[in-house]
Design an enzyme around this catalytic site. Structure first.
Site, PDB file in Angstrom:
ATOM      1  N   LYS A 117       0.830  -1.209   0.000  1.00 49.59           N
ATOM      2  CA  LYS A 117       0.000   0.000   0.000  1.00 49.59           C
ATOM      3  C   LYS A 117       0.862   1.256   0.000  1.00 49.59           C
ATOM      4  O   LYS A 117       0.629   2.192  -0.782  1.00 49.59           O
ATOM      5  CB  LYS A 117      -0.913   0.020   1.229  1.00 49.59           C
ATOM      6  N   ASN A 118       1.861   1.286   0.875  1.00 46.68           N
ATOM      7  CA  ASN A 118       2.655   2.506   1.039  1.00 46.68           C
ATOM      8  C   ASN A 118       3.641   2.726  -0.100  1.00 46.68           C
ATOM      9  O   ASN A 118       4.348   3.734  -0.119  1.00 46.68           O
ATOM     10  CB  ASN A 118       3.407   2.466   2.372  1.00 46.68           C
ATOM     11  N   ARG A 131      -4.147   9.894   4.367  1.00 49.21           N
ATOM     12  CA  ARG A 131      -2.979  10.755   4.587  1.00 49.21           C
ATOM     13  C   ARG A 131      -2.128  10.894   3.339  1.00 49.21           C
ATOM     14  O   ARG A 131      -1.576  11.958   3.066  1.00 49.21           O
ATOM     15  CB  ARG A 131      -2.120  10.162   5.712  1.00 49.21           C
ATOM     16  N   CYS A 179      -5.615   7.804   9.287  1.00 46.53           N
ATOM     17  CA  CYS A 179      -5.665   7.369  10.680  1.00 46.53           C
ATOM     18  C   CYS A 179      -5.229   8.494  11.611  1.00 46.53           C
ATOM     19  O   CYS A 179      -4.296   9.248  11.310  1.00 46.53           O
ATOM     20  CB  CYS A 179      -4.740   6.167  10.900  1.00 46.53           C
ATOM     21  N   ARG A 236       0.960  14.510  12.632  1.00 46.17           N
ATOM     22  CA  ARG A 236       1.825  14.167  11.521  1.00 46.17           C
ATOM     23  C   ARG A 236       1.891  15.404  10.636  1.00 46.17           C
ATOM     24  O   ARG A 236       1.332  15.438   9.551  1.00 46.17           O
ATOM     25  CB  ARG A 236       1.270  12.965  10.749  1.00 46.17           C
ATOM     26  N   ILE A 263       2.514  18.396   8.107  1.00 45.94           N
ATOM     27  CA  ILE A 263       3.062  18.426   6.758  1.00 45.94           C
ATOM     28  C   ILE A 263       4.034  19.594   6.598  1.00 45.94           C
ATOM     29  O   ILE A 263       4.410  19.939   5.479  1.00 45.94           O
ATOM     30  CB  ILE A 263       1.940  18.504   5.715  1.00 45.94           C
ATOM     31  N   LEU A 284       7.166  19.677   7.131  1.00 44.62           N
ATOM     32  CA  LEU A 284       8.376  19.243   6.436  1.00 44.62           C
ATOM     33  C   LEU A 284       8.165  19.258   4.928  1.00 44.62           C
ATOM     34  O   LEU A 284       9.059  19.651   4.165  1.00 44.62           O
ATOM     35  CB  LEU A 284       8.789  17.845   6.898  1.00 44.62           C
ATOM     36  N   ASP A 296       4.655   0.709  12.156  1.00 45.89           N
ATOM     37  CA  ASP A 296       3.476   0.020  11.646  1.00 45.89           C
ATOM     38  C   ASP A 296       3.360  -1.410  12.177  1.00 45.89           C
ATOM     39  O   ASP A 296       2.278  -2.004  12.122  1.00 45.89           O
ATOM     40  CB  ASP A 296       3.497  -0.021  10.119  1.00 45.89           C
ATOM     41  N   ILE A 340       7.778   7.101  17.150  1.00 45.05           N
ATOM     42  CA  ILE A 340       7.404   7.769  15.907  1.00 45.05           C
ATOM     43  C   ILE A 340       6.134   8.598  16.072  1.00 45.05           C
ATOM     44  O   ILE A 340       6.119   9.793  15.775  1.00 45.05           O
ATOM     45  CB  ILE A 340       7.217   6.741  14.777  1.00 45.05           C
ATOM     46  N   ARG A 385      -8.374  -0.445   4.512  1.00 50.70           N
ATOM     47  CA  ARG A 385      -7.446   0.518   3.913  1.00 50.70           C
ATOM     48  C   ARG A 385      -6.133  -0.144   3.521  1.00 50.70           C
ATOM     49  O   ARG A 385      -5.448   0.345   2.613  1.00 50.70           O
ATOM     50  CB  ARG A 385      -7.154   1.674   4.879  1.00 50.70           C
TER      51      ARG A 385
END
Length: 422
Positions: free
Chosen positions: A25-26, A95, A119, A124, A126, A128, A309, A331, A401
């Protein structure tokens, strides 16, 4: 009509058999965004059939691209883009929608997007992403929850040092920099296999990238890219999920179409817990045992460290281990939401700040629980597989997902699990 979907799991059945690991997925999500840069047809094999992938395809369709799927192959034609704005409802579905920002700026020099969804794992930001894109020549204005982005003088190369090796920020920089004028150097870049996969796809499209998978990535911008045919890497977290399920149930499993090198230290941890593992080529074999040893100390870190994860997955296994396991989440600040659900099932877990201490118990029991996020939901599936009695797991849209028909795959391995919709 409102539908409620849940998984009903009858625990106590060891998993046995073999299964092929789906595409990552990622990796698939940034690859789909990257097809925008080619301006032609790209073919992605091993593209997983997931709700997050559906969301990415909806964004591409809205932008004017044409897509169709044949089994696990996705055909994407980005020859025509008719919009430079992504609606808020589409951005809010995941995301990774932020990936489209770098790709759109690289292709048409402008984009209007809202903040992404996904999620709720804690902040998290953005920042950066935005800071790096500004260094590449992007002007960004915030307007009532939207970001208006443009490149009035064109994208140009830059030396960008990330304060944290963010996967998403590294990917967004890569997507914009491959068509910028001059050289871009990313220092403290993310090193995940998904970064390497994106770089390989972009290279297949004509990009010039060196160092992907290392802490410094060097990109020489080119005037234009073209479409390409590419195969998405296997999903290392899905592989870890099935390995943990086999370990927890004392089963025996062969994973095919996997990449053992992407699992890093996770296989070693399962061996330390008492499992037998054999990895070679594109296969991983695991055999569990009736009672596992604890994982002692699990500390999440950027790749090649232990992945955040996988934290919830290993925690689910540790709930019935003989001893104490300690988890440190470095994280995300809110990645222990699954703990309360595991405790409902009889797990003995104490959390203080970023540390969770798990005292293994002799057994856990089925209960009515809900998926709190994608990986937390998968952890509760694992817990349900080892629990006494039936577990009713709600809010499984989180699981959809990232997992293709998880109940069908587990049923094929002997698990008593079914999806209920009413």
């Amino acid at each position: 009509m409102f539908y409620v979907k849940k998984l009903l799991i009858q625990g106590g059945e060891p998993l046995h058999g073999e299964i092929a690991v789906q595409g990552a997925k990622n990796s698939a999500l940034p690859l789909l965004a990257a097809t925008i840069l080619g301006g032609g047809e790209s073919i992605l094999h091993n593209c997983p059939d997931l709700s997050d992938v559906h969301a990415a395809c909806e964004i591409l369709s809205y932008l004017g691209c044409s897509l169709h799927r044949e089994k696990d192959t996705m055909y994407v034609d980005t020859s025509v883009l008719t919009h430079a704005e992504i609606p808020e409802d589409l951005m809010g579905e995941m995301r990774s929608s932020i990936m489209f920002l770098g790709a759109m700026l690289g292709r048409i020099g402008r984009a209007r997007i809202s903040f992404p969804g996904g999620c709720e794992l804690g902040p998290r930001p953005i920042d950066l992403h935005l800071s790096a894109l500004r260094q590449l020549g992007v002007e960004i204005q915030e307007d009532h929850g939207f970001l208006d982005c443009s490149v009035p003088n064109g994208l140009h190369g830059a030396r960008i040092t990330l304060s944290f090796p963010s996967v998403g920020a590294t990917e967004n920089i890569m997507l914009a920099a491959v068509v910028a004028q001059g050289e871009t150097i990313i220092t403290n870049a993310a090193q995940e296999p998904e970064i390497v996969d994106l770089a390989e796809f972009l290279r297949a499209c004509g990009a010039k990238i060196r160092g992907a998978g290392e802490s410094v990535i060097i990109i020489e911008g080119t005037d234009s890219l073209h479409g390409s045919e590419y195969t998405v890497i296997p999903d290392r977290i899905v592989a870890a999920t099935y390995l943990c399920a086999a370990a927890a149930t004392g089963g025996e499993l062969l994973l095919n179409r996997a990449n053992p090198q992407h699992l890093g230290g996770m296989l070693g941890m399962l061996e330390e817990a008492g499992c037998r593992t054999i990895a070679g080529g594109s296969s991983i074999y695991i055999r569990g045992r009736s009672r596992l040893r604890p994982f002692k100390h699990v500390r999440t870190m950027p790749y090649p460290g232990f992945p955040t994860d996988a934290q919830a997955l290993f925690m689910a296994v540790s709930t019935i281990a003989d001893g104490t396991s300690v988890f440190v989440e470095n994280i995300f600040s809110n990645r222990y939401k699954h703990v309360d659900e595991l405790v409902k099932m009889g797990a003995n877990i104490k959390v203080e700040g970023k540390v969770a201490v798990v005292e293994g118990v002799h057994h856990i029991s089925g209960a009515s629980v809900r998926a709190t996020d994608l990986r937390g939901g998968a952890a509760l599936v694992i817990a349900g597989l080892v629990a006494n009695g039936e577990t009713s797991l709600g809010d499984i849209y989180h699981i959809d997902r990232g997992y293709e028909s998880i109940e069908r795959n587990l049923s094929g391995l002997g698990a008593k699990i079914r999806r209920e919709e009413r």
